[in-house]
Motif scaffolding. Structure first.
Motif, PDB file in Angstrom:
ATOM      1  N   CYS C 236       0.961  -1.179   0.041  1.00 51.79           N
ATOM      2  CA  CYS C 236       0.005   0.010   0.035  1.00 51.79           C
ATOM      3  C   CYS C 236       1.111   1.110   0.259  1.00 51.79           C
ATOM      4  O   CYS C 236       1.717   1.541   0.879  1.00 51.79           O
ATOM      5  N   LEU C 237       0.328   2.200  -0.970  1.00 52.64           N
ATOM      6  CA  LEU C 237       1.285   3.477  -1.113  1.00 52.64           C
ATOM      7  C   LEU C 237       1.474   4.108   0.136  1.00 52.64           C
ATOM      8  O   LEU C 237       0.469   4.462   0.942  1.00 52.64           O
ATOM      9  N   ASP C 238       2.745   4.429   0.645  1.00 53.98           N
ATOM     10  CA  ASP C 238       3.020   5.120   2.003  1.00 53.98           C
ATOM     11  C   ASP C 238       2.505   4.567   3.099  1.00 53.98           C
ATOM     12  O   ASP C 238       2.253   5.296   4.148  1.00 53.98           O
ATOM     13  N   GLU C 239       2.178   3.299   2.967  1.00 52.95           N
ATOM     14  CA  GLU C 239       1.408   2.727   4.400  1.00 52.95           C
ATOM     15  C   GLU C 239       2.276   1.729   5.147  1.00 52.95           C
ATOM     16  O   GLU C 239       1.987   0.758   5.768  1.00 52.95           O
ATOM     17  N   GLY C 240       3.476   1.526   4.589  1.00 52.02           N
ATOM     18  CA  GLY C 240       4.081   0.403   5.087  1.00 52.02           C
ATOM     19  C   GLY C 240       4.887   0.754   6.810  1.00 52.02           C
ATOM     20  O   GLY C 240       4.670   1.870   7.189  1.00 52.02           O
ATOM     21  N   PRO C 241       5.387  -0.142   7.216  1.00 46.58           N
ATOM     22  CA  PRO C 241       5.853  -0.071   8.705  1.00 46.58           C
ATOM     23  C   PRO C 241       6.985   1.105   8.918  1.00 46.58           C
ATOM     24  O   PRO C 241       7.758   1.091   8.076  1.00 46.58           O
ATOM     25  N   ILE C 242       6.378   2.098   9.701  1.00 46.79           N
ATOM     26  CA  ILE C 242       7.320   3.172   9.967  1.00 46.79           C
ATOM     27  C   ILE C 242       8.540   3.029  10.684  1.00 46.79           C
ATOM     28  O   ILE C 242       8.260   2.337  11.854  1.00 46.79           O
TER      29      ILE C 242
END
Lengths: 293, 293, 293, 293
Positions: C236-242
């Motif tokens: 998911c765009l820009d939704e990976g683990p921070i």
């Protein structure tokens, strides 16, 4: 570690297991974590949280362990002593609310923040009493139904004044003493009564601007950052073990008075955060430094 | 203020009007803003940005004005002089790219950041040359096609070494000299050649930890914050006017070496930001302080 | 814990003992710390550093252990498996230098910081290669004697382009892939080849301003803070683990372009810090979150 | 600019000259600063502080001028109107103490900070009254001798409840209305009564985590930073002009509840700072943004 299934947890929700905090501080040795946690395991205690630090340069080991279960203090400490090096310090204390006495002079912001946080549960603390060498903050303190003792230094020498405060303090048997902008220097004799127990807020990022009028010193130097430092008090002015520091930005347009005005927020915030760390037994004094777990 | 309609702007987009920066520094007096901006208006100049500061305690007025238009420097300054108090300083400089010479010793991080930012346009600067008292950074400098002069201090006394550097520097006529971890103390004679022109990065939040080994001093003191300070160099070690400061958090687990390692990022960042402020003529030295517009 | 006397340490200084990092991730259970450290002790390994985290809500246990000594990987893991719950993940890796491939488009600041830090030892990393869908950064990369592969997306569909990059990447067998302002969206197929291996820098404090032109979005919203986020890439765009986030202050006077200009410093700093954490095996992915030891 | 010699200042110390703040907001035009400050000069007013901002993209000019002297408001505004473009907004207000009404629900920390700062002079504000839709904070408010109105929403529809609050508010004619963790959404009709007058604190760094339970949203997303935003209220939930934002770091070990607990300090700090800016007339609303002088 907690291995209770959730169903068990909800059953015990009405009578939660007691929690204690174990601080271990000893010479470093192989197998210490395994041995200490092994003893806790053998005592059927859950380890809720465990944090270690090893100073490899000086060969010193520190561990903070949050334990849950039915704890037999003496038996646990005796068994732990078996697995630790000879020179060791252990501290085993309840995880709950601690009691403090606050010393103040005239400024309200640090006392005010502690009173307010205690009121709404932001700090898990019982403020047993406030002692002031002026009576200016009596009204504020009593709004919160906390006893205020006005112990003026007028007409007393330093020892007599401290003796008068000492009697009040000892009456309350506080766990910690908080200097919330108490603007007098304490004697070594007074400090020696409360080793690693007195927390002070100094209105600069130490070691910059030790002593009087740090905001004026900061203004004269033209710094672009000012700060505050919470530390334990020892016999050297502003040189005790540092617990917490923080800073804010300033610029050329700030007068010394405006620095002081803006500095209040960082002073109160640093003191409250340091106090929270101390109250939760996250701070271990080590020489003139602190380990903050 | 810019009153050009957008259509005009796009017409002139290929040949933008020249911009200059006017710094005014004088005794405070009534009507100064009105008078100065009035003169600029009379010269048909647009004021793109205007910032003032008045030190009310000392009665001193500072203003930075970004001017756009066809500027007749001499006529403008002469007219301004008519409306300013007798004791006044004015500086009128092009808004464009400035030229620097960088002095280094062995550490690459500050030089590296300046080289890289110059390369990709993060700093509007021409690095005329790098001078090192070691040749360690020659390879890095030459990757970016910038001349590196190895001026060793070996076998030279301080004056001789500075004289050798001075010759190199003067050849390039730099607007500013940047000490990017240049680890030698400059003589008052050298500094006097470049008043308010030499920018240094010191690896502590001054005035804490003046002098040698600030990270070791910080580690010994057990501070919870370390920092860096960019300042103009004057004759007192680490005591020149501060341009920019910043800090990072550390804790008990940091060795002095780890503080130094982590401190590099804040050193390079503070130096680059200070340099950008200086290059854009946002910094006015005033006594031992700076006004940063 | 290190119990070597200093004399021994200096003897072994020329041939330091190998270090490995053990990551344990399993269901929580009583006695885990005691059991794991007990096994390490039985293998005569020093625990240089040990950090745990228990997610009490989900009953999950994480531990990162830095081990020193002669490690028999298979025997150690087999013995550990005996004391862990059935569902467990272990990772045992060398503590040393890791290898990365960097993907870029046109902007130099993030790549530049990684190149420079690798050059002077600020990051313990081998940059095996840089791949760009433009050739703009070829010159910069080659200054540092690192191969640059220009893999244009022109005339290729997304799969073909990724396939071309994939061949280059696989040739280098990198431990991690770094998207240093690589401005193309990767397909799920590409991402699936490198689970928890691709690190991206997004130029906003996620989840604010997902997707294109975050600085323009920030400017339009009138925020007073902008930031950057380094995260692992998932589908998911820009939704990976921070992994890491940081911010800087802005104000009304910043245009979207000035926000972008000032944001570069926080982008490069966040990416480099995240990369350091990943390279030192301090980051464990857990669902769509990270535990950062 | 102040041209009074110090001797005069001390003479007038007992009867200081009145100060007013002039906010000018108009189409940009050449000569505005010169013209406006010229008019002030002609009225024999000292300019204590002057700050401008020009939005060059939209051709809009903003200026905040602190004036000192005997001000004839009508004459001054009339003369200023002569030199401004036709479409202009001017605001001329006393520099002194402002009056607010505070709306609350159950949480004490934001109200507590405003009460305490008002008590010790940290905010130059008169808290005319506090209105709560629960009576939980009545005791705290009345400690400070400030009227508390319990206006329950029970059994009322939204319009009726707001009408009941409106009557209380109008009775006090406040300059500003502060939502100090007032957990109900206001109708457009209510908001329209107080344009650019209602200040809210939202417990996230907007635009991230709009709406309910931002700390839980933050925990679920696994962010490494949480924050708070103070903004003027308009008709779109959490989308009004932002005045002030700040953040704190969090990590994997924080539960949603611990984020909320730690977030309280940044919420109260951001709201108090925003309030101070508004009280000192440093904030100009401009479309859906603010200029903060």
């Amino acid at each position: 570690m907690n291995n209770s299934p959730l169903s068990q947890q909800s059953e015990t929700a009405t009578t939660p297991l007691p929690r204690k905090i174990l601080i271990t501080d000893c010479e470093d040795a192989q197998g210490l974590i395994a041995n200490i946690t092994g003893v806790c395991f053998a005592h059927q205690l859950n380890i809720i949280k465990n944090t270690e630090f090893v100073d490899h340069q000086q060969g010193r080991f520190f561990m903070r362990t949050v334990l849950e279960g039915k704890i037999n203090d003496e038996a646990l400490l005796a068994d732990l002593r078996q697995v630790l090096p000879e020179q060791n310090h252990m501290k085993l204390v309840d995880a709950g609310k601690k009691r403090i006495v606050v010393l103040v002079t005239k400024e309200a912001h640090c006392l005010g923040d502690i009173l307010m946080k205690s009121y709404y549960g932001g700090l898990d603390v019982e403020i047993a009493a406030v002692i002031g060498n002026y009576d200016i903050l009596q009204g504020l303190t009593e709004k919160f139904d906390i006893p205020f003792h006005y112990v003026s230094h007028q007409g007393l020498d330093r020892q007599e004044h401290e003796q008068a405060m000492l009697e009040k303090i000892k009456h309350y048997s506080p766990d910690y003493i908080v200097l919330a902008k108490f603007m007098r220097i304490l004697t070594p004799e007074f400090v020696a009564e409360f080793p690693n127990t007195i927390i002070n807020i100094h209105h600069s990022f130490l070691p910059a601007f030790i002593g009087a009028s740090p905001y004026r010193q900061a203004w004269e130097r033209g710094v672009k950052i000012i700060g505050a430092t919470a530390h334990f008090v020892n016999n050297c002015l502003d040189e005790g073990p540092i617990i917490k520091q923080d800073v804010i930005n300033v610029d050329h347009s700030f007068s010394a008075e405006e620095m002081a005005h803006n500095g209040r927020d960082v002073e109160k915030s640093v003191l409250s955060k340091a106090l929270q760390l101390v109250l939760e037994e996250q701070v271990v004094v080590y020489g003139n430094k602190t380990v903050v777990f």
